[in-house]
Scaffold this motif. Structure first.
Motif, mmCIF file in Angstrom:
data_model
loop_
_atom_site.group_PDB
_atom_site.id
_atom_site.type_symbol
_atom_site.label_atom_id
_atom_site.label_comp_id
_atom_site.label_asym_id
_atom_site.label_seq_id
_atom_site.Cartn_x
_atom_site.Cartn_y
_atom_site.Cartn_z
ATOM 1 N N SER A 30 -5.193 7.034 -12.013
ATOM 2 C CA SER A 30 -6.572 7.527 -11.936
ATOM 3 C C SER A 30 -6.631 9.055 -12.019
ATOM 4 O O SER A 30 -7.710 9.639 -11.946
ATOM 5 N N ASN A 31 -5.469 9.683 -12.180
ATOM 6 C CA ASN A 31 -5.414 11.146 -12.258
ATOM 7 C C ASN A 31 -6.178 11.629 -13.491
ATOM 8 O O ASN A 31 -5.902 11.218 -14.621
ATOM 9 N N ALA A 32 -7.150 12.516 -13.272
ATOM 10 C CA ALA A 32 -7.999 12.994 -14.370
ATOM 11 C C ALA A 32 -7.231 13.810 -15.407
ATOM 12 O O ALA A 32 -7.678 13.945 -16.552
ATOM 13 N N SER A 33 -6.083 14.351 -14.997
ATOM 14 C CA SER A 33 -5.282 15.181 -15.915
ATOM 15 C C SER A 33 -4.276 14.371 -16.718
ATOM 16 O O SER A 33 -3.551 14.930 -17.552
ATOM 17 N N ALA A 34 -4.226 13.076 -16.486
ATOM 18 C CA ALA A 34 -3.249 12.227 -17.167
ATOM 19 C C ALA A 34 -3.367 12.278 -18.694
ATOM 20 O O ALA A 34 -2.342 12.382 -19.380
ATOM 21 N N PRO A 35 -4.579 12.203 -19.262
ATOM 22 C CA PRO A 35 -4.681 12.256 -20.734
ATOM 23 C C PRO A 35 -4.089 13.531 -21.320
ATOM 24 O O PRO A 35 -3.396 13.487 -22.347
ATOM 25 N N THR A 36 -4.353 14.670 -20.683
ATOM 26 C CA THR A 36 -3.825 15.943 -21.182
ATOM 27 C C THR A 36 -2.304 15.965 -21.098
ATOM 28 O O THR A 36 -1.621 16.372 -22.044
ATOM 29 N N ALA A 37 -1.770 15.522 -19.964
ATOM 30 C CA ALA A 37 -0.315 15.488 -19.785
ATOM 31 C C ALA A 37 0.328 14.525 -20.781
ATOM 32 O O ALA A 37 1.386 14.814 -21.349
ATOM 33 N N PHE A 38 -0.313 13.402 -21.001
ATOM 34 C CA PHE A 38 0.214 12.402 -21.933
ATOM 35 C C PHE A 38 0.262 12.962 -23.359
ATOM 36 O O PHE A 38 1.237 12.751 -24.086
ATOM 37 N N ASP A 39 -0.792 13.688 -23.750
ATOM 38 C CA ASP A 39 -0.833 14.299 -25.094
ATOM 39 C C ASP A 39 0.281 15.329 -25.267
ATOM 40 O O ASP A 39 0.911 15.408 -26.328
ATOM 41 N N LYS B 76 10.159 6.471 -20.719
ATOM 42 C CA LYS B 76 10.104 6.395 -19.253
ATOM 43 C C LYS B 76 8.927 7.185 -18.694
ATOM 44 O O LYS B 76 8.145 6.686 -17.874
ATOM 45 N N LEU B 77 8.773 8.436 -19.181
ATOM 46 C CA LEU B 77 7.700 9.291 -18.661
ATOM 47 C C LEU B 77 6.324 8.854 -19.148
ATOM 48 O O LEU B 77 5.340 8.943 -18.409
ATOM 49 N N SER B 78 6.244 8.386 -20.379
ATOM 50 C CA SER B 78 4.947 7.957 -20.910
ATOM 51 C C SER B 78 4.433 6.730 -20.168
ATOM 52 O O SER B 78 3.221 6.597 -19.946
ATOM 53 N N LEU B 79 5.336 5.828 -19.781
ATOM 54 C CA LEU B 79 4.922 4.668 -18.989
ATOM 55 C C LEU B 79 4.487 5.080 -17.585
ATOM 56 O O LEU B 79 3.575 4.479 -17.003
ATOM 57 N N LEU B 80 5.137 6.108 -17.053
ATOM 58 C CA LEU B 80 4.824 6.565 -15.697
ATOM 59 C C LEU B 80 3.445 7.205 -15.608
ATOM 60 O O LEU B 80 2.677 6.926 -14.672
ATOM 61 N N ILE B 81 3.101 8.048 -16.596
ATOM 62 C CA ILE B 81 1.855 8.820 -16.486
ATOM 63 C C ILE B 81 0.757 8.329 -17.439
ATOM 64 O O ILE B 81 -0.238 9.018 -17.632
ATOM 65 N N HIS B 82 0.943 7.162 -18.032
ATOM 66 C CA HIS B 82 -0.042 6.668 -18.990
ATOM 67 C C HIS B 82 -1.440 6.654 -18.352
ATOM 68 O O HIS B 82 -1.604 6.191 -17.219
ATOM 69 N N PRO B 83 -2.443 7.180 -19.053
ATOM 70 C CA PRO B 83 -3.801 7.254 -18.499
ATOM 71 C C PRO B 83 -4.358 5.908 -18.028
ATOM 72 O O PRO B 83 -5.197 5.867 -17.130
ATOM 73 N N ASP B 84 -3.879 4.806 -18.629
ATOM 74 C CA ASP B 84 -4.356 3.479 -18.211
ATOM 75 C C ASP B 84 -3.734 3.023 -16.897
ATOM 76 O O ASP B 84 -4.186 2.028 -16.319
ATOM 77 N N LYS B 85 -2.705 3.759 -16.445
ATOM 78 C CA LYS B 85 -1.988 3.320 -15.243
ATOM 79 C C LYS B 85 -2.123 4.289 -14.071
ATOM 80 O O LYS B 85 -1.423 4.151 -13.073
ATOM 81 N N ALA C 146 0.835 -1.206 0.000
ATOM 82 C CA ALA C 146 0.000 0.000 0.000
ATOM 83 C C ALA C 146 0.869 1.256 0.000
ATOM 84 O O ALA C 146 0.570 2.234 -0.700
ATOM 85 N N LEU C 147 1.962 1.227 0.784
ATOM 86 C CA LEU C 147 2.870 2.374 0.838
ATOM 87 C C LEU C 147 3.553 2.599 -0.509
ATOM 88 O O LEU C 147 3.704 3.736 -0.967
ATOM 89 N N GLU C 148 3.997 1.506 -1.141
ATOM 90 C CA GLU C 148 4.645 1.617 -2.446
ATOM 91 C C GLU C 148 3.680 2.141 -3.505
ATOM 92 O O GLU C 148 4.047 2.958 -4.342
ATOM 93 N N LYS C 149 2.447 1.652 -3.414
ATOM 94 C CA LYS C 149 1.440 2.117 -4.369
ATOM 95 C C LYS C 149 1.159 3.598 -4.172
ATOM 96 O O LYS C 149 1.033 4.362 -5.133
ATOM 97 N N GLU C 150 1.086 4.000 -2.902
ATOM 98 C CA GLU C 150 0.841 5.412 -2.599
ATOM 99 C C GLU C 150 1.987 6.282 -3.102
ATOM 100 O O GLU C 150 1.773 7.356 -3.684
ATOM 101 N N ALA C 151 3.223 5.805 -2.886
ATOM 102 C CA ALA C 151 4.402 6.544 -3.345
ATOM 103 C C ALA C 151 4.418 6.619 -4.866
ATOM 104 O O ALA C 151 4.751 7.653 -5.455
ATOM 105 N N SER C 152 4.031 5.508 -5.507
ATOM 106 C CA SER C 152 3.991 5.483 -6.968
ATOM 107 C C SER C 152 2.960 6.469 -7.505
ATOM 108 O O SER C 152 3.230 7.200 -8.465
ATOM 109 N N GLU C 153 1.796 6.515 -6.904
ATOM 110 C CA GLU C 153 0.750 7.450 -7.322
ATOM 111 C C GLU C 153 1.194 8.895 -7.095
ATOM 112 O O GLU C 153 0.904 9.774 -7.913
ATOM 113 N N PHE C 154 1.912 9.105 -5.993
ATOM 114 C CA PHE C 154 2.418 10.454 -5.709
ATOM 115 C C PHE C 154 3.395 10.890 -6.796
ATOM 116 O O PHE C 154 3.345 12.026 -7.277
#
Length: 229
Positions: free
Chosen positions: A78-87, A67-76, A21-29
């Motif tokens: 729940s951040n609502a801004s992920a699609p915009t950042a990915f584009d 590296k960055l596209s894998l990190l912020i990919h909208p499928d990975k 849970a901590l790792e997941k939280e850190a990853s989401e952060f």
């Protein structure tokens, strides 16, 4: 002898779950932080969006994008801004892989550096330029933004003028097409009314000939009625 305490399987599972849970939280952060960074980056500067320094090789651009596209990919995330950042990330990578666009960006960054050097009355041999500190780098970044914005304004102005010229040319062509169409329609109508015109002319000639004969006979009759004195 005291009995050795046996490891509790349930406790181990709870600890592992807590660590996951901590790792997941850190990853989401990390994902949220990177998405926020991309959205705040000056979008006209593809280097800034990808968090790269100017002049890096194409291979580094590809590695960083992956590296960055894998990190912020909208499928990975729940951040609502992920699609915009990915584009934006994808657009920045495409621009840097385009030689023409990258050359323009590099020239703007170089121009910004030279403008800053002149404003501060430095030379390319100045220590502040050869080994720039945080203050110089930040000033360079701001000057780059100014140069890029100015270049973008000029580009849009030129594009607007080009579109206006193309619009005038298009209107001219449309008017010429309309004029040719009007002439063709006029010629068709003129040809279609040809028989009517010929018939009217024939009728007019017949009427004229008949009227001429009548007048001639009248004159002859008047001559026959000459009074003898």
């Amino acid at each position: 002898m005291d009995k050795k305490e046996e490891p509790n399987g349930e406790d181990d599972k709870d600890e592992l779950a807590a660590l996951d849970a901590l790792e997941k939280e850190a990853s989401e952060f990390n994902k949220d932080a990177e998405i926020d960074r991309i959205l705040k980056a000056f979008r006209l500067d593809a280097y800034a969006v990808l968090n790269l320094q100017p002049g890096v090789p194409d291979s580094q651009i590809k590695i960083q994008y992956r590296k960055l596209s894998l990190l912020i990919h909208p499928d990975k995330t729940s951040n609502a801004s992920a699609p915009t950042a990915f584009d934006r990330l994808k657009k920045a990578q495409t621009e840097l892989m385009d030689p023409k666009h990258r050359t323009h960006l590099d020239e703007c960054i170089s121009d910004a550096r030279m403008l800053l050097i002149r404003e501060r009355k430095l030379t390319t041999d100045s220590a502040e330029v050869k080994e720039p500190d945080k203050d110089f780098l930040e000033a360079w970044r701001k000057k780059t933004v100014e140069v890029l914005v100015d270049a973008e304004h000029r580009r849009r102005k030129q594009l607007k003028a080009q579109l206006q010229e193309e619009g005038r040319e298009q209107r001219k062509q449309d008017e010429e097409v309309a004029e040719r169409k009007r002439r063709r329609e006029h010629e068709v109508k003129w040809e279609e009314s040809r028989e009517d015109r010929i018939g009217s002319w024939r009728d007019f000639k017949k009427a004229g000939v008949g009227a001429g004969k009548g007048e001639g006979e009248g004159k002859q009759k008047k001559k026959k009625m000459k009074v003898l004195g």
